[in-house]
Design an enzyme around this catalytic site. Structure first.
Site, PDB file in Angstrom:
ATOM      1  N   GLY A  90       0.844  -1.196   0.000  1.00 40.39           N
ATOM      2  CA  GLY A  90       0.000   0.000   0.000  1.00 40.39           C
ATOM      3  C   GLY A  90       0.870   1.232   0.000  1.00 40.39           C
ATOM      4  O   GLY A  90       1.062   1.913  -1.008  1.00 40.39           O
ATOM      5  N   ARG A 128      -1.618  11.470  10.968  1.00 45.25           N
ATOM      6  CA  ARG A 128      -0.448  10.654  11.318  1.00 45.25           C
ATOM      7  C   ARG A 128       0.475  11.325  12.349  1.00 45.25           C
ATOM      8  O   ARG A 128       0.932  10.654  13.273  1.00 45.25           O
ATOM      9  CB  ARG A 128       0.334  10.244  10.070  1.00 45.25           C
ATOM     10  CG  ARG A 128      -0.533   9.454   9.046  1.00 45.25           C
ATOM     11  CD  ARG A 128       0.284   8.842   7.917  1.00 45.25           C
ATOM     12  NE  ARG A 128       1.107   7.752   8.397  1.00 45.25           N
ATOM     13  CZ  ARG A 128       2.398   7.828   8.602  1.00 45.25           C
ATOM     14  NH1 ARG A 128       3.048   8.939   8.326  1.00 45.25           N
ATOM     15  NH2 ARG A 128       3.064   6.794   9.083  1.00 45.25           N
ATOM     16  N   TYR A 133       0.670   9.037  15.570  1.00 48.84           N
ATOM     17  CA  TYR A 133       1.890   8.213  15.690  1.00 48.84           C
ATOM     18  C   TYR A 133       3.138   9.044  15.915  1.00 48.84           C
ATOM     19  O   TYR A 133       4.245   8.512  15.805  1.00 48.84           O
ATOM     20  CB  TYR A 133       2.136   7.412  14.413  1.00 48.84           C
ATOM     21  CG  TYR A 133       0.950   6.701  13.821  1.00 48.84           C
ATOM     22  CD1 TYR A 133       0.321   5.652  14.499  1.00 48.84           C
ATOM     23  CD2 TYR A 133       0.486   7.031  12.555  1.00 48.84           C
ATOM     24  CE1 TYR A 133      -0.746   4.979  13.925  1.00 48.84           C
ATOM     25  CE2 TYR A 133      -0.580   6.360  11.980  1.00 48.84           C
ATOM     26  CZ  TYR A 133      -1.198   5.341  12.665  1.00 48.84           C
ATOM     27  OH  TYR A 133      -2.245   4.679  12.082  1.00 48.84           O
ATOM     28  N   CYS A 146      -9.116  22.591  17.992  1.00 56.09           N
ATOM     29  CA  CYS A 146      -8.977  22.989  19.399  1.00 56.09           C
ATOM     30  C   CYS A 146      -8.431  21.891  20.287  1.00 56.09           C
ATOM     31  O   CYS A 146      -9.119  21.444  21.212  1.00 56.09           O
ATOM     32  CB  CYS A 146     -10.329  23.403  19.941  1.00 56.09           C
ATOM     33  SG  CYS A 146     -11.279  24.275  18.735  1.00 56.09           S
TER      34      CYS A 146
HETATM   35  N1  LLP Z   1      -2.198  -5.989   4.063  1.00 59.81           N
HETATM   36  C1  LLP Z   1      -2.781  -5.940   5.272  1.00 59.81           C
HETATM   37  C2  LLP Z   1      -3.504  -7.110   5.761  1.00 59.81           C
HETATM   38  C3  LLP Z   1      -2.679  -4.781   6.046  1.00 59.81           C
HETATM   39  O1  LLP Z   1      -3.239  -4.741   7.249  1.00 59.81           O
HETATM   40  C4  LLP Z   1      -1.958  -3.651   5.553  1.00 59.81           C
HETATM   41  C5  LLP Z   1      -1.844  -2.420   6.339  1.00 59.81           C
HETATM   42  C6  LLP Z   1      -1.402  -3.749   4.266  1.00 59.81           C
HETATM   43  C7  LLP Z   1      -1.521  -4.938   3.558  1.00 59.81           C
HETATM   44  C8  LLP Z   1      -0.659  -2.622   3.630  1.00 59.81           C
HETATM   45  O2  LLP Z   1       0.472  -2.278   4.338  1.00 59.81           O
HETATM   46  P1  LLP Z   1       1.488  -1.188   3.747  1.00 59.81           P
HETATM   47  O3  LLP Z   1       2.136  -1.798   2.515  1.00 59.81           O
HETATM   48  O4  LLP Z   1       0.718   0.005   3.388  1.00 59.81           O
HETATM   49  O5  LLP Z   1       2.455  -0.956   4.833  1.00 59.81           O
HETATM   50  N2  LLP Z   1      -2.310   3.943   9.312  1.00 59.81           N
HETATM   51  C9  LLP Z   1      -0.948   3.487   9.494  1.00 59.81           C
HETATM   52  C10 LLP Z   1      -0.666   2.234   8.696  1.00 59.81           C
HETATM   53  C11 LLP Z   1      -1.598   1.093   8.987  1.00 59.81           C
HETATM   54  C12 LLP Z   1      -1.340  -0.116   8.144  1.00 59.81           C
HETATM   55  C13 LLP Z   1      -2.416  -1.116   8.321  1.00 59.81           C
HETATM   56  N3  LLP Z   1      -2.298  -2.289   7.517  1.00 59.81           N
HETATM   57  C14 LLP Z   1      -0.006   4.628   9.153  1.00 59.81           C
HETATM   58  O6  LLP Z   1      -0.481   5.729   8.856  1.00 59.81           O
HETATM   59  O7  LLP Z   1       1.218   4.465   9.198  1.00 59.81           O
END
Ligand code: LLP
Length: 428
Positions: free
Chosen positions: A285, A322, A326, A353
């Site tokens: 992703g 973010r 985080y 706020c």
């Molecule tokens: N597959 C599954 C089952 C997942 O849970 C995720 C992400 C992905 C693929 C994709 O992961 P990526 O390639 O994007 O790292 N909101 C957080 C990130 C949460 C990721 C959740 N799962 C942030 O802003 O860093």
């Protein structure tokens, strides 16, 4: 590192031309002026290039790339990637519906997620998705019942929790036994044998996802090795699987991290599955969309107080959460090249706020005045999708650029849009 070198390293699709920040041949101030508020801008060329990196690196290995659309669900990006041959990884009925509406064929869709409602599972079975990644014993029964009642067989993978670290932030680590994700490694063989005997279920694969923003592929190699030995023991007991789903998680550069090359990631995965008769499934992703997007915002005001310089933007934590959630770092650059002026520390905040509505703490920035515009870099992943309308602030618009053209893909929302969506009961 000079800020322009940093820009090139973090956001290769974005650069200054004639002193103005551009992407896809478009002057970004034109987009933010038209939006009259915060707007995400994605470079379609940069998105495609990041996808093609994966496609090229895995060209010699049967592989299905299922873009994890939770990172960014922009319809134009889904269409672009679908057109280039990508599948998608979805985690809700809403994402499934959106992916299908973007023309992604169902047989390229993986449905992941730790909890899926009956309605979502029925939707996935009816659509004929490629694979449902099951995460609990309960879900096996739930899915079997739904599939048989629809007269279908659901292709499944078990998401196995390898009980390993991913070397990333605690909040986005998912592969430790104490995390809520997946079935326990020790339970997996029994659950596979059960699933194989259950009408309505067709075990097709094994799946994992150990975390996000992973900066060292050794963690992935270790998890793959554990899954491989499970695959081999299942195969020895007569269960023949077809797909090895390694999840997503490959990290990007936000500040000074060294993001692994896609090629070395590919080498790691290919080595881990070598000799198995398996199609690899990838769920990237962030790596595809993160560097390809920016959030543009305009300075509302500036002040000196408590010995600090505050830069108050029209974007807030509801647009990009973010940093608040985080303590994530996003580089901030001005849309107009400031030249060689000195950069001095500033706290960059939004108008919401609460004190957590802060994007950056004592961040070196050039002089900024009300009306100046800035870009948050590497905001293409988990930016807009995590947006909200807290404080009745309209969700940020989104736009795409390519070949000197730009278009909104999510229109700027008006206050009327917000008001229209609520109803007070007639009896009040
Ligand atoms: N597959 C599954 C089952 C997942 O849970 C995720 C992400 C992905 C693929 C994709 O992961 P990526 O390639 O994007 O790292 N909101 C957080 C990130 C949460 C990721 C959740 N799962 C942030 O802003 O860093």
């Amino acid at each position: 590192m000079m800020f322009k070198d940093q820009l090139a390293a973090i956001a290769p699709g974005f650069s200054y031309k004639n002193g103005r920040l551009e992407a896809g041949g478009v002057d970004l101030s034109e987009v933010v002026n038209a939006a009259r508020g915060p707007v995400y801008v994605y470079s379609l060329d940069a998105v495609l290039e990041n996808f093609l990196d994966f496609q090229r690196a895995f060209a010699d290995q049967p592989t299905r790339i299922c873009y994890a659309m939770k990172a960014n669900d922009c319809l134009a990006i889904l269409k672009l990637l679908g057109g280039a041959g990508s599948g998608v990884d979805v985690v809700s009925g809403g994402e499934l519906a959106l992916a299908l509406s973007a023309g992604i064929p169902a047989n390229r869709i993986v449905f992941s997620g730790v909890g899926k409602s009956d309605r979502e599972l029925a939707q996935a079975v009816k659509a004929g998705v490629m694979q449902i990644n099951v995460e609990t014993q309960y879900e096996l029964g739930q899915l079997a019942q739904i599939a048989t009642s629809l007269g279908k067989e659901a292709p499944i993978a078990l998401r196995v929790n390898p009980d390993l670290e991913a070397g990333t932030l605690d909040q986005i680590s998912t592969g430790r036994a104490t995390d809520k994700f997946g079935v326990a490694y020790e339970d997996a063989p029994r659950l596979y044998m059960e699933a194989e005997k259950t009408p309505g279920l067709a075990p097709k694969g094994i799946a994992m996802h150990i975390g996000s923003q992973i900066g060292n592929t050794d963690f992935l190699a270790a998890a793959c090795a554990k899954l491989r030995s499970l695959w081999e023991s299942l195969s020895a007991s007569g269960l023949k699987l077809e797909r090895f789903d390694v999840g997503g998680g490959l990290g990007i550069r936000y500040k000074n991290e060294t993001a692994p090359l896609v090629q070395s990631y590919a080498d790691t995965i290919k080595k881990a599955v070598s000799g198995l008769d398996a199609e690899v499934v990838l769920e990237p992703g962030r790596r595809i969309v993160g560097p390809a997007g920016v959030l543009l915002s305009t300075v509302i005001s500036v002040k000196e107080s408590g010995g600090r310089r505050f830069v108050i933007l029209d974007a807030a934590m509801n647009d990009l959460i973010r940093p608040a959630l985080y303590k994530a770092w996003h580089e901030i650059v001005p849309l107009i090249d400031p030249g060689s002026v000195p950069w001095t520390p500033a706290d960059v905040v939004g108008p919401v706020c609460e004190s957590t509505d802060k994007f950056a703490d004592q961040r070196p920035l050039p002089p900024l005045q009300p009306g100046d515009q800035v870009a948050f870099l590497a905001a293409g992943a988990y930016g807009s999708v995590m947006g909200s309308e807290y404080n009745s602030r309209p969700r940020a618009a989104e736009a795409v650029v390519r070949d000197g053209q730009w278009s909104f893909t999510r229109n700027p929302r008006s206050y009327d849009d917000i008001i229209r969506e609520q109803h007070a009961p007639a009896w009040l």
